[in-house]
Write a protein that holds these residues in place. Structure first.
Motif, mmCIF file in Angstrom:
data_model
loop_
_atom_site.group_PDB
_atom_site.id
_atom_site.type_symbol
_atom_site.label_atom_id
_atom_site.label_comp_id
_atom_site.label_asym_id
_atom_site.label_seq_id
_atom_site.Cartn_x
_atom_site.Cartn_y
_atom_site.Cartn_z
ATOM 1 N N ALA A 1 0.840 -1.198 0.000
ATOM 2 C CA ALA A 1 0.000 0.000 0.000
ATOM 3 C C ALA A 1 0.876 1.248 0.000
ATOM 4 N N THR B 1 -3.301 4.274 -2.372
ATOM 5 C CA THR B 1 -4.214 3.265 -1.835
ATOM 6 C C THR B 1 -5.259 3.933 -0.950
ATOM 7 N N LEU C 1 -5.656 0.261 2.967
ATOM 8 C CA LEU C 1 -4.376 0.220 3.673
ATOM 9 C C LEU C 1 -4.548 -0.475 5.026
#
Length: 321
Positions: free
Chosen positions: A267, A271, A276
Motif C-alpha cells: 500500500a 491506496t 491500507l
C-alpha cells in the motif's frame, strides 16, 4: 495440475477487480507494477511435483528470456524510490532476523537480486559489509545513489575473488531459472560456517487458498492471495517448506531457522485508507499465526548453514545432477 489456463485467466480478472477497488482512479501507471502486473507474464498453467510438492509454471520459460525480462523491466525513479521507502521497516526487520540467525555476528554479506537496495541499506546499518547483485540498471542506479555496492550480473557468472559470511536470496530465489544451481553457486561463495538466507512464496499457501476461490470463502481467499502477490502465481517456482528444506539439506546445508511471514507492505499514497488498514490487519494476523505454524504462512524465510567444505561438496553435488 493445480491451475489450468481457464483458472489462471479467472485469477487475472479477479486480481484486476480486487486492486481496482482499492486504488485511487488517478494512480500512475507505473505504480501498478507488482500489484496488477508483474515482471513475468501469467503462466499458462501451474503444476505440482507429486514427489516433493514443488509448484512450478508449465511450460517453463527459457533462461535467456527470463533474464531479459528482468534486465529490461522499466520503472520510474519516483516509483523505485517509493518502493525503497515503503519497504524500509520490513527490510530493517529482515536484517535483524538475518543477524540473529548468524548468532548476532556480522561480516561480509551478498544479496542476490538486491533491486533498489532496501535490504542492503538495512543490513549495513546493522554492521554488515554489504554487496548486491542485480540485472536491472534502473534499480541498480537507485541503490548506487544511496551508496550501496551493487554489481550488474547473475550469480552464475559472479566471481568476487573472496568468500562471504552470508548470502541472501530475498524475493528472488523462486524466480531463478535453476534455483538448485544457484544454491550450489552460493555455497561455493560462502566461507566456513557461512549462512544462506532464502525467502520465497509458499506454494502450499497458494494451492490451498486458490482452491477456495470458487467456494464460500472466495472473498477471503482472494484477499489473502492478492495482498501477498500470489494471485495469478507471478513466480516461477512455489516452494513448500518440505521441498525447500529437502533442496538445502541435499546440498549439505543445515537448516538453523525457519520463519513464516507475509509479503512486505504494498500500500502507498495511492491506496484508499480503508484498503491500507485492511492490508495491515490481514498481514498482522498472518504473521501472528505464522509464529506457531510457519509452514502455513504465505511467505517462508529459511536460514541454513554450511556443514562441510563448500568448494568440494558443491562441486560434488553439481556433478550428480
Amino acid at each position: 495440475m493445480v491451475a489450468g489456463p481457464d483458472a489462471i485467466r479467472a485469477e487475472m480478472e479477479e486480481l484486476w477487480e480486487f486492486h481496482s477497488r482499492r486504488l485511487q482512479p488517478a494512480v500512475p501507471h507505473d505504480r501498478l507494477s507488482d500489484r496488477l502486473w508483474f515482471s513475468q507474464r501469467p503462466p499458462m498453467s501451474v503444476v505440482r511435483c507429486d514427489d516433493c510438492g514443488l509448484l512450478f509454471r508449465n511450460p517453463r520459460e527459457r533462461t535467456s528470456s527470463l533474464e531479459e525480462v528482468y534486465a529490461q523491466e522499466e520503472a520510474s525513479a519516483e516509483s523505485l524510490e517509493a518502493l525503497f521507502n515503503t519497504q524500509r521497516k520490513s527490510c530493517a526487520a529482515q536484517a535483524r532476523r538475518l543477524t540473529s540467525a548468524n548468532g548476532g555476528r556480522t561480516g561480509r554479506l551478498l544479496e542476490v537480486g538486491s533491486y533498489v537496495g532496501g535490504f542492503l541499506a538495512a543490513a549495513e546499518r546493522k554492521g554488515w559489509f554489504v554487496e548486491g547483485l542485480d540485472l536491472n540498471d534502473a534499480a541498480i542506479g537507485v541503490a548506487r545513489n544511496r551508496g550501496m555496492r551493487v554489481r550488474r550480473g547473475s550469480i552464475d557468472d559472479f566471481e568476487p575473488g573472496h568468500t562471504y559470511d552470508a548470502v541472501a536470496f530475498f524475493n528472488c530465489f523462486e524466480q531463478l531459472p535453476d534455483p538448485r544451481r544457484a544454491a550450489v553457486r552460493a555455497r561455493s561463495l560462502l566461507g566456513p560456517n557461512g549462512l544462506l538466507a532464502v525467502r520465497v512464496p509458499n506454494g502450499a499457501f497458494y494451492e490451498y487458498w486458490r482452491a477456495e476461490l470458487t467456494g464460500r470463502r472466495a472473498p477471503l481467499a482472494r484477499a489473502l492471495l492478492a495482498h501477498n502477490n500470489l494471485l495469478t502465481f507471478p513466480c516461477r517456482h512455489g516452494f513448500t517448506l518440505p521441498s525447500l528444506m529437502r533442496l538445502l539439506t541435499r546440498l549439505d546445508f543445515r537448516v538453523v531457522g525457519v520463519k513464516g511471514d507475509s509479503l512486505v507492505p504494498i500500500a502507498d499514497e495511492w491506496t484508499h485508507g480503508w484498503a491500507l488498514l485492511e492490508e495491515r490487519f490481514m498481514k498482522l494476523m498472518l504473521r501472528a499465526r505464522a509464529i506457531f505454524e510457519p509452514q502455513l504462512a504465505p511467505w517462508l524465510e529459511v536460514y541454513a548453514r554450511v556443514t562441510t567444505d563448500a568448494s568440494t561438496s558443491a562441486a560434488s553435488n553439481a556433478a550428480t545432477r
